[in-house]
Design an enzyme around this catalytic site. Structure first.
Site, PDB file in Angstrom:
ATOM      1  N   ASP A 118      15.592 -11.000  -6.785  1.00  0.00           N
ATOM      2  CA  ASP A 118      15.585  -9.810  -5.921  1.00  0.00           C
ATOM      3  C   ASP A 118      16.852  -8.967  -6.070  1.00  0.00           C
ATOM      4  O   ASP A 118      17.559  -8.701  -5.076  1.00  0.00           O
ATOM      5  CB  ASP A 118      15.414 -10.237  -4.457  1.00  0.00           C
ATOM      6  CG  ASP A 118      14.159 -11.062  -4.236  1.00  0.00           C
ATOM      7  OD1 ASP A 118      13.131 -10.756  -4.855  1.00  0.00           O
ATOM      8  OD2 ASP A 118      14.208 -12.027  -3.443  1.00  0.00           O
ATOM      9  N   GLU A 147      -3.621   8.045  -3.228  1.00  0.00           N
ATOM     10  CA  GLU A 147      -2.803   9.125  -3.807  1.00  0.00           C
ATOM     11  C   GLU A 147      -1.327   8.708  -3.796  1.00  0.00           C
ATOM     12  O   GLU A 147      -0.569   9.004  -4.713  1.00  0.00           O
ATOM     13  CB  GLU A 147      -2.935  10.433  -2.994  1.00  0.00           C
ATOM     14  CG  GLU A 147      -4.293  11.094  -3.012  1.00  0.00           C
ATOM     15  CD  GLU A 147      -5.323  10.311  -2.207  1.00  0.00           C
ATOM     16  OE1 GLU A 147      -4.975   9.746  -1.145  1.00  0.00           O
ATOM     17  OE2 GLU A 147      -6.474  10.224  -2.675  1.00  0.00           O
TER      18      GLU A 147
END
Ligand code: FUB
Length: 457
Positions: free
Chosen positions: A33, A199
């Site tokens: 991470d 979208e």
């Protein structure tokens, strides 16, 4: 097979790693991470930390670590800069997940998720700590703490700081200037939920079988040339890296596609962090190459890339080679921390309040490689700060690789214990110009010595 042939085969099998690897950037611990931060000409990478021993076949993560570089190839280990023990208000002993740090007004704010406890914040006067808890409770006041992971933070040009996070949804708060509280007048008590549309984040069937988006977790939020980017881990699991952009920091977001596909050396999770540094762009991510495919033992890697002219991010291939070109040189005429490492094998680092971080668990044959050491007009002497409980060990100083030209041999005497530090030295063949170096450790059985810093004269 005789021993010589076996050793030869082992050394041949290690050759590609030893000679050509720059990834992963840390070999002494499992790191995951990555959250890079550029501050005063240095890149700091904050990482979570997968323990060497995985418990109950799940993420086993107790603290957060930090590494820094000025040249993108030699990484200095700053140790565990914070841990779950920093938080007196909760008793979780596991769950130190993906962090991110940001500087403001001379302070450094480390945002961390504690799995199952939500998102917390720590503050320090230095990028490498010590960090303390300024509010004594979780930062994000939500009723979905299990989804409150992976904070990402950026400060816009107008001074407004935005903190995004979440799995499998994406939320944000607008942080106040103190960076440890947020504007409660927007969203639901300050928390704004992003519309998870196709979208915005591309389409995929959701976990509930309904239409969903590719967004999964690990957001990385930043602004570049007036465009806002949201890079994230997509379509878990296994995850790949995708991104969306927006012309304002709160969205609406527009899906832009995949930038790092799934690949055999990548883990079932991935998590990206992107920066510009010294005129180049870099993407940090994690893989499972070092642990040979163990998804709970990940390692941070980095690739250089170039944005397309329109600001879009190209498809980036994860490699073992990593960053080819250093963007600076090491100065060997000032003390260099032994834990500044381009590549190493067999070693660990440890720290204490007197010495700071040092290299430990040194066995016969282990080595450290450092890159781009600028000797200028020439060095004649090598000094090292070491601590040893036995005599007869050596540091071989070699040019370029573990079997490169031998420049000198520094004898490591018994200093009276593994915490009794003494400077020991040796003559070296005169060496000029910029070179990679290998310190190859030699001695008998067991742990040979500890190593704090080195320097040439
Ligand atoms: O490291 C624990 C979790 O795995 C992180 O929070 C996620 O982003 C994934 O990398």
């Amino acid at each position: 097979m005789n021993i010589r042939i076996t050793k030869l085969l082992i050394s041949i099998s290690l050759l590609p790693l030893a000679c050509f690897s720059q990834n992963p950037i840390v070999q002494t611990y499992y790191t995951a991470d990555p959250a890079p931060m550029v501050h005063n000409g240095t890149v700091y990478v904050y990482t979570s930390h997968d323990e060497d021993e995985t418990v109950k076949n799940f993420f086993t993560m107790y603290d957060w670590r930090c590494y820094s570089t000025t040249d993108m190839v030699n990484w200095t280990d700053h140790g565990a800069i914070a841990s779950l023990k920093n938080f007196g208000w909760m008793d979780k002993t596991n769950g130190a997940w993906a962090p991110q740090c940001i500087g403001r007004n001379g302070k450094f704010y480390l945002y961390v998720p504690i799995h199952g406890e939500g998102i917390a914040v720590l503050v320090s006067d230095s990028p490498t700590g010590p960090f303390s808890d300024p509010i004594g409770k979780r930062l994000i006041d939500s009723d979905h703490v299990w989804q409150d992971i992976d904070p990402t933070v950026a400060i816009d040009d107008n001074g407004q700081a935005w903190l995004y996070w979440g799995n499998p949804k994406l939320w944000y708060v607008k942080l106040n200037e103190d960076m440890v509280s947020y504007d409660r007048s927007v969203g639901e008590n300050g928390i704004v939920s992003i519309d998870m549309t196709a979208e915005a984040f591309g389409s995929k069937e959701g976990r509930d079988g309904k239409p969903g988006t590719t967004y999964t977790e690990g957001p990385w939020f930043y602004k570049r040339n007036n465009l806002y980017y949201m890079v994230y881990a997509a379509e878990g699991i296994p995850e790949y890296i995708a991104y969306s952009t927006a012309t304002s920091p709160g969205g609406p977001w527009t899906y832009k596609g995949n930038i790092m596909q799934r690949a055999p050396q990548l883990a079932f999770t991935n998590h990206a962090g992107i920066i510009d540094f010294k005129g180049n762009s870099y993407i940090f991510y994690h893989d499972q190459d070092l642990s040979k495919g163990q998804g709970f033992k990940r390692s941070v890697s980095v690739e250089q890339f170039k944005y397309n002219a329109d600001g879009s991010i190209p498809l980036i291939i994860p490699t073992r080679e990593g960053v080819k070109q250093s963007v600076g040189n090491l100065n060997p005429y000032q003390k260099v921390e032994a834990e500044a490492i381009a590549w190493s094998e067999g070693l660990k680092t440890a720290s204490d309040s007197k010495t700071g971080v040092y290299v430990t668990k040194i066995d016969n044959g282990d080595y450290i490689k450092v890159r781009s050491v600028d000797f200028g007009k020439g060095a004649k002497k090598f000094e090292a700060s070491v601590a040893s409980a036995s005599a007869g060990s050596q540091i071989e100083i070699r040019l370029g690789s573990i079997d490169g030209e031998l420049l000198g041999v520094c004898e490591v005497k018994n200093t009276g214990g593994l915490q009794n530090w003494e400077m020991q030295s040796c003559k070296v063949k005169k060496i000029k110009g910029v070179h990679d170096l290998c310190f190859v450790f030699k001695g008998g059985g067991g742990q040979l010595f500890n190593f704090d810093w080195w320097q040439f004269k």
